[in-house]
Design an enzyme around this catalytic site. Sequence first.
Site, short mmCIF file in Angstrom:
data_model
loop_
_atom_site.label_atom_id
_atom_site.label_comp_id
_atom_site.label_asym_id
_atom_site.label_seq_id
_atom_site.Cartn_x
_atom_site.Cartn_y
_atom_site.Cartn_z
N ARG A 194 -5.08 -32.72 -19.62
CA ARG A 194 -6.06 -31.36 -19.20
C ARG A 194 -5.34 -30.28 -18.45
O ARG A 194 -6.17 -29.59 -17.69
CB ARG A 194 -7.35 -31.88 -18.59
CG ARG A 194 -7.33 -32.65 -17.44
CD ARG A 194 -8.49 -32.76 -16.80
NE ARG A 194 -8.44 -33.39 -15.48
CZ ARG A 194 -9.32 -33.37 -15.06
NH1 ARG A 194 -10.41 -32.46 -14.93
NH2 ARG A 194 -9.49 -34.36 -13.92
N ARG A 231 -2.53 -24.75 -9.76
CA ARG A 231 -2.01 -25.44 -8.68
C ARG A 231 -0.34 -25.37 -8.57
O ARG A 231 0.27 -24.90 -9.55
CB ARG A 231 -1.89 -27.16 -9.12
CG ARG A 231 -1.58 -28.00 -8.34
CD ARG A 231 -2.10 -29.28 -8.51
NE ARG A 231 -1.62 -29.88 -9.76
CZ ARG A 231 -2.14 -30.99 -10.05
NH1 ARG A 231 -2.85 -31.73 -9.53
NH2 ARG A 231 -1.54 -31.73 -11.32
N ARG A 281 5.98 -37.37 -11.51
CA ARG A 281 5.14 -38.48 -11.08
C ARG A 281 6.19 -39.69 -11.24
O ARG A 281 6.95 -39.77 -11.92
CB ARG A 281 4.01 -38.66 -11.86
CG ARG A 281 3.13 -37.29 -11.70
CD ARG A 281 2.32 -37.11 -13.09
NE ARG A 281 1.75 -35.81 -13.11
CZ ARG A 281 0.62 -35.54 -12.66
NH1 ARG A 281 -0.03 -36.56 -12.18
NH2 ARG A 281 0.11 -34.10 -12.56
N ASP A 307 0.62 -42.73 -11.83
CA ASP A 307 0.76 -41.32 -12.20
C ASP A 307 0.36 -40.41 -11.40
O ASP A 307 0.44 -39.16 -11.47
CB ASP A 307 -0.12 -41.29 -13.84
CG ASP A 307 -1.52 -41.85 -13.53
OD1 ASP A 307 -1.64 -43.02 -13.10
OD2 ASP A 307 -2.40 -41.11 -13.76
P1 AMP Z 1 -6.44 -38.42 -13.45
O1 AMP Z 1 -7.43 -39.75 -13.22
O2 AMP Z 1 -7.29 -37.14 -13.29
O3 AMP Z 1 -5.45 -38.59 -12.52
O4 AMP Z 1 -6.24 -38.42 -15.03
C1 AMP Z 1 -5.57 -39.43 -15.63
C2 AMP Z 1 -5.42 -39.28 -16.91
O5 AMP Z 1 -6.36 -38.91 -17.80
C3 AMP Z 1 -4.21 -38.19 -17.46
O6 AMP Z 1 -3.22 -38.37 -18.45
C4 AMP Z 1 -5.09 -36.95 -17.50
O7 AMP Z 1 -4.36 -35.85 -18.08
C5 AMP Z 1 -6.32 -37.46 -18.20
N1 AMP Z 1 -7.53 -36.59 -18.21
C6 AMP Z 1 -8.28 -36.70 -16.89
N2 AMP Z 1 -9.64 -36.10 -17.27
C7 AMP Z 1 -9.44 -35.62 -18.61
C8 AMP Z 1 -10.03 -34.69 -19.44
N3 AMP Z 1 -11.08 -34.15 -19.09
N4 AMP Z 1 -9.39 -34.53 -20.75
C9 AMP Z 1 -8.30 -34.93 -21.09
N5 AMP Z 1 -7.41 -35.64 -20.32
C10 AMP Z 1 -8.13 -36.09 -19.04
MG MG Z 2 -3.70 -37.57 -12.66
#
Ligand code: AMP
Ligand code: MG
Length: 487
Positions: free
Chosen positions: A93, A176, A183, A252
Site C-alpha cells: 500500500r 515519507r 529493509r 520487513d
Molecule cells: P506493516 O504491518 O504495515 O508493516 O505491513 C506488513 C505488510 O502488509 C506489508 O507488505 C504491507 O505493504 C502490507 N499491508 C499492510 N496494510 C495493507 C493494506 N491496507 N493494503 C495492502 N497491503 C497492506
Molecule cells: Mg511494514
Amino acid sequence: MQKLEELPFDNTYARLPEAFFERVNPSLFKAPHLVSFNPAAAQLIDLDPDEAKRPEFAEYFSGGRQLPGSEPIAMLYSGHQFGQYVPQLGDGRAILLGEVRNRQGEKWDLHLKGAGLTRFSRDGDGRAVLRSTIREYLCGEALHGLGIPTTRSLCIIGSDEPVIRETVETGAMLVRLAPNHVRFGSFEVFFYRRQHEHLKTLADYVISEHFPHLVDNADRYAGLLMEVAERTGRVIAQWQAVGWAHGVMNTDNMSILGLTLDYGPYGFMDGYNPAFIPNHSDHHGRYSFQNQPDIGYWNIRALAQALSPLITQGDVHKAPEMYEATMLHHYAALMRAKLGLQESQLDDDTLTTDLLALMHAGRVDYTNFFRALGDFCQETGANDSIRDFFPDRQGFDRWAERYRARLSAERSDDRERKARMNRCNPKYVLRNYLVHRAIQHATQQDYSEIERLLGLLRDPYSDQPDMDEYAAPPPDWGKGIVVSCSS
Ligand code: AMP
Ligand code: MG
C-alpha cells in the site's frame, strides 16, 4: 528552493532489475486536501514551502498528477513476521514515487503510503487511514526531534474516501522521506528464493549508494552487515533510553540504514513498565518494550543468514555479537547521561537497574521522572519533589543516597549537571493520549493539534512556555490506550 515540477529525480532503485519491484501508479483519491505540511522535511529536498499552498500540491501526492521525473514503483521484499517467515510481502500500500537529490548530493526517497493496490497488496485494500498517517507523521518527527534516526514525513493528504477498518474511517496518504526504504526483508526475499545474483546486486547497490567507503573493501558484504548491526544496536539503545516501543519489529520493518521505520502500533511509556506492549495484536508480547534488544539480535541474525551466500560463517556469527556489544555499550552510555553521570564506574549498571526496579514497582512516569531528576540537590538533600514520584519513599531514599555518593565521587556540579541532563532527558514526548487527541480533532477537520504537536516535538528538550500541559501524564481517559495493527 524549488518548485514541485523542478525536483531533480535520480531514480536509482528503478534502474535495478525488474524483479526488484513492480512499476505501478498510485490510484486516485477523490477530493484530496492537504491535512498537514512539514516545512522541516521540505527543506531536506530543497522544496519551496510555498509550494504547499498550490492546489496541485495535494494532487501530486494523491495520485491525481505525476511529478515530472518520477518513476513510481512498489518494492518487493519478504520478512519474518512474529518469528515466521512470510515468503512475499512487498509494498502493498505504498509506492516509491522516486528519489530526489538535494543540493548537498543527498538522496531522498519520496514514498507515498496509502497509494492504492499493488501486486503485493495480498488481501489488503492498499489504503491507509487518516488516523494511522497522523500517527506515523507525528512520531517520525518526534523521534527526529529526540535525535533518533528515523524516516521523516513531508505531508499528509486527506480525502473523503471511506476506508473500512474496525469501523469506517477516511483514507489518507502520507509522503515519507528516507535515504532509502531497503529493509532486512529486501535481502531475505532473494536468499529464500535462492536468487543469489539478485542478493549480490542488492548488496552492491546499498554499498555503493549508502556505504561508499566499503566499495573497495574485499570484505565489503561483511563490512555492510557489521555496520548495519552497529546502527541497529545504536537505534534500539536509543529507543530503550527514551522509553519507546516500536510495536512490530518484523524484519520487513527493519531498515538497512538503522532508521526507525514503519510506525504502526508504537508507544511511549507513561508509567515505567518493562513489559509494556503497545500493539494489542501482540498477544504474547514478542515486541514488548523489554524484548526489543533481544529482537534486534534475532533480526540481525536473520539478516546475517540472508547474507550468508556472500560472507563467511564466521561473519554470520560475528554480526549478532557486534550488534549486542554496540547496543549494550550505547544503552549504558545513554542511561549514564540520563543520570547526569560523566564518568563510567563499575556499579553504574546496578545503580540504573535498581532505579528502574523502583520505578517499575511504582509505575513512575518515565519521562517526567528523569526530567525532574535534573533538580536533584546534593547539598541540602531536599529532594521531596523527586521523592514524591515514588510510592516507596524509603526505597527511593536508599537509592538517592547511593546516587548522591556517586555524584559527589565525580565532583558533579548541580547546576551544570542539570543543564546537561536537560539536553538528554526530554520534557515532552509523543504520549499516546496526545496523538489520540490530535486524531480526534482531525476527524472533525480541525488540524490545529497536529501543528501544535509538530512544533512542540521539534524541540522536546527545551521548556516551552505555555506548553506545560503537554508534559502531563495521561488523564484517566488516556491511560492504557491500545493500538491495533490495522491501519
Ligand atoms: P506493516 O504491518 O504495515 O508493516 O505491513 C506488513 C505488510 O502488509 C506489508 O507488505 C504491507 O505493504 C502490507 N499491508 C499492510 N496494510 C495493507 C493494506 N491496507 N493494503 C495492502 N497491503 C497492506
Ligand atoms: Mg511494514
